[in-house]
Design a protein around this motif. Structure first.
Motif, PDB file in Angstrom:
ATOM      1  N   UNK A 280       0.836  -1.199   0.000  1.00  0.00           N
ATOM      2  CA  UNK A 280       0.000   0.000   0.000  1.00  0.00           C
ATOM      3  C   UNK A 280       0.877   1.258   0.000  1.00  0.00           C
ATOM      4  N   UNK A 281       1.853   1.303   0.890  1.00  0.00           N
ATOM      5  CA  UNK A 281       2.737   2.466   0.972  1.00  0.00           C
ATOM      6  C   UNK A 281       3.607   2.562  -0.284  1.00  0.00           C
ATOM      7  N   UNK A 282       4.097   1.424  -0.769  1.00  0.00           N
ATOM      8  CA  UNK A 282       4.920   1.417  -1.977  1.00  0.00           C
ATOM      9  C   UNK A 282       4.152   1.945  -3.182  1.00  0.00           C
ATOM     10  N   UNK A 283       2.916   1.483  -3.340  1.00  0.00           N
ATOM     11  CA  UNK A 283       2.133   1.936  -4.489  1.00  0.00           C
ATOM     12  C   UNK A 283       1.751   3.413  -4.359  1.00  0.00           C
ATOM     13  N   UNK A 284       1.579   3.897  -3.139  1.00  0.00           N
ATOM     14  CA  UNK A 284       1.319   5.326  -2.943  1.00  0.00           C
ATOM     15  C   UNK A 284       2.523   6.163  -3.365  1.00  0.00           C
ATOM     16  N   UNK A 285       3.709   5.728  -2.975  1.00  0.00           N
ATOM     17  CA  UNK A 285       4.925   6.446  -3.364  1.00  0.00           C
ATOM     18  C   UNK A 285       5.121   6.399  -4.873  1.00  0.00           C
ATOM     19  N   UNK A 286       4.907   5.230  -5.468  1.00  0.00           N
ATOM     20  CA  UNK A 286       5.054   5.108  -6.919  1.00  0.00           C
ATOM     21  C   UNK A 286       3.991   5.937  -7.659  1.00  0.00           C
ATOM     22  N   UNK A 287       2.823   6.032  -7.076  1.00  0.00           N
ATOM     23  CA  UNK A 287       1.755   6.840  -7.662  1.00  0.00           C
ATOM     24  C   UNK A 287       2.155   8.313  -7.669  1.00  0.00           C
ATOM     25  N   UNK A 288       2.758   8.768  -6.593  1.00  0.00           N
ATOM     26  CA  UNK A 288       3.183  10.165  -6.512  1.00  0.00           C
ATOM     27  C   UNK A 288       4.370  10.459  -7.428  1.00  0.00           C
ATOM     28  N   UNK A 289       5.192   9.444  -7.705  1.00  0.00           N
ATOM     29  CA  UNK A 289       6.324   9.643  -8.587  1.00  0.00           C
ATOM     30  C   UNK A 289       5.935   9.620 -10.060  1.00  0.00           C
ATOM     31  N   UNK A 290       4.798   9.004 -10.388  1.00  0.00           N
ATOM     32  CA  UNK A 290       4.365   8.871 -11.777  1.00  0.00           C
ATOM     33  C   UNK A 290       3.085   9.659 -12.055  1.00  0.00           C
ATOM     34  N   UNK A 291       3.012  10.855 -11.548  1.00  0.00           N
ATOM     35  CA  UNK A 291       1.822  11.676 -11.725  1.00  0.00           C
ATOM     36  C   UNK A 291       1.625  12.056 -13.191  1.00  0.00           C
ATOM     37  N   UNK A 292       2.696  12.224 -13.943  1.00  0.00           N
ATOM     38  CA  UNK A 292       2.594  12.668 -15.330  1.00  0.00           C
ATOM     39  C   UNK A 292       2.327  11.536 -16.323  1.00  0.00           C
ATOM     40  N   UNK A 293       2.444  10.288 -15.899  1.00  0.00           N
ATOM     41  CA  UNK A 293       2.203   9.145 -16.778  1.00  0.00           C
ATOM     42  C   UNK A 293       0.862   8.512 -16.404  1.00  0.00           C
ATOM     43  N   UNK A 294      -0.203   8.726 -17.180  1.00  0.00           N
ATOM     44  CA  UNK A 294      -1.539   8.267 -16.798  1.00  0.00           C
ATOM     45  C   UNK A 294      -1.674   6.742 -16.688  1.00  0.00           C
ATOM     46  N   UNK A 295      -0.946   5.995 -17.522  1.00  0.00           N
ATOM     47  CA  UNK A 295      -1.053   4.531 -17.459  1.00  0.00           C
ATOM     48  C   UNK A 295      -0.487   3.984 -16.148  1.00  0.00           C
ATOM     49  N   UNK A 296       0.707   4.440 -15.793  1.00  0.00           N
ATOM     50  CA  UNK A 296       1.319   3.999 -14.534  1.00  0.00           C
ATOM     51  C   UNK A 296       0.542   4.532 -13.333  1.00  0.00           C
ATOM     52  N   UNK A 297       0.019   5.739 -13.466  1.00  0.00           N
ATOM     53  CA  UNK A 297      -0.765   6.331 -12.379  1.00  0.00           C
ATOM     54  C   UNK A 297      -2.002   5.482 -12.082  1.00  0.00           C
ATOM     55  N   UNK A 298      -2.687   5.047 -13.128  1.00  0.00           N
ATOM     56  CA  UNK A 298      -3.862   4.185 -12.931  1.00  0.00           C
ATOM     57  C   UNK A 298      -3.493   2.849 -12.311  1.00  0.00           C
ATOM     58  N   UNK A 299      -2.379   2.285 -12.770  1.00  0.00           N
ATOM     59  CA  UNK A 299      -1.928   0.986 -12.244  1.00  0.00           C
ATOM     60  C   UNK A 299      -1.614   1.084 -10.745  1.00  0.00           C
ATOM     61  N   UNK A 300      -0.826   2.089 -10.367  1.00  0.00           N
ATOM     62  CA  UNK A 300      -0.432   2.214  -8.963  1.00  0.00           C
ATOM     63  C   UNK A 300      -1.585   2.684  -8.083  1.00  0.00           C
ATOM     64  N   UNK A 301      -2.493   3.469  -8.642  1.00  0.00           N
ATOM     65  CA  UNK A 301      -3.675   3.890  -7.886  1.00  0.00           C
ATOM     66  C   UNK A 301      -4.561   2.677  -7.594  1.00  0.00           C
ATOM     67  N   UNK A 302      -4.716   1.821  -8.576  1.00  0.00           N
ATOM     68  CA  UNK A 302      -5.495   0.596  -8.389  1.00  0.00           C
ATOM     69  C   UNK A 302      -4.844  -0.313  -7.348  1.00  0.00           C
ATOM     70  N   UNK A 303      -3.524  -0.437  -7.424  1.00  0.00           N
ATOM     71  CA  UNK A 303      -2.804  -1.251  -6.430  1.00  0.00           C
ATOM     72  C   UNK A 303      -2.959  -0.661  -5.032  1.00  0.00           C
ATOM     73  N   UNK A 304      -2.899   0.667  -4.927  1.00  0.00           N
ATOM     74  CA  UNK A 304      -3.026   1.317  -3.629  1.00  0.00           C
ATOM     75  C   UNK A 304      -4.384   1.019  -2.988  1.00  0.00           C
ATOM     76  N   UNK A 305      -5.465   1.197  -3.759  1.00  0.00           N
ATOM     77  CA  UNK A 305      -6.791   0.973  -3.188  1.00  0.00           C
ATOM     78  C   UNK A 305      -7.052  -0.499  -2.895  1.00  0.00           C
TER      79      UNK A 305
END
Length: 116
Positions: A57-82
């Motif tokens: 959960x924490x890892x995917x949150x950090x990765x989500x914040x690092x990939x804010x400009x890439x929508x595909x990775x953002x969706x992937x990590x956001x889904x993993x976080x939730x």
């Protein structure tokens, strides 16, 4: 562990049954050793907290914040976080419900454990 691996039960239901076993066991053992239930079931529940899901959960949150400009990775990590947040919080809630249920089921017996 046994319910999940041998009977094919999901992690939340297995955690509920494990919490119930720990709760009723601490009620029974607390009467034998004159000790409050909380002293017995908190150390038993600590190793059962789902660390893998909390870490992911924490890892995917950090990765989500690092990939804010890439929508595909953002969706992937956001889904993993939730997904990991939902699993970790559900398991912790089920452990707490299972461990405290005997205290609500037998209130007189639970609060008289330290009295002779």
């Amino acid at each position: 562990f046994c319910l999940m691996n041998y009977l094919g039960m999901d992690i939340a239901t297995g955690s509920l049954f494990a919490g119930l076993v720990i709760g009723f066991g601490s009620l029974w053992l607390g009467k034998k050793v004159y000790c409050p239930m909380t002293v017995l079931y908190i150390p038993a529940l600590l190793p059962m907290i789902p660390g893998k899901f909390a870490y992911n959960m924490v890892f995917s949150l950090i990765m989500c914040l690092q990939n804010v400009n890439d929508p595909d990775k953002l969706d992937k990590f956001m889904s993993m976080f939730f997904s990991n947040t939902l699993i970790a919080s559900t398991v912790i809630f089920m452990l707490a419900v299972g461990a405290t249920f005997p205290m609500f089921l037998f209130p007189h017996r639970a609060f008289s454990l330290t009295r002779h």
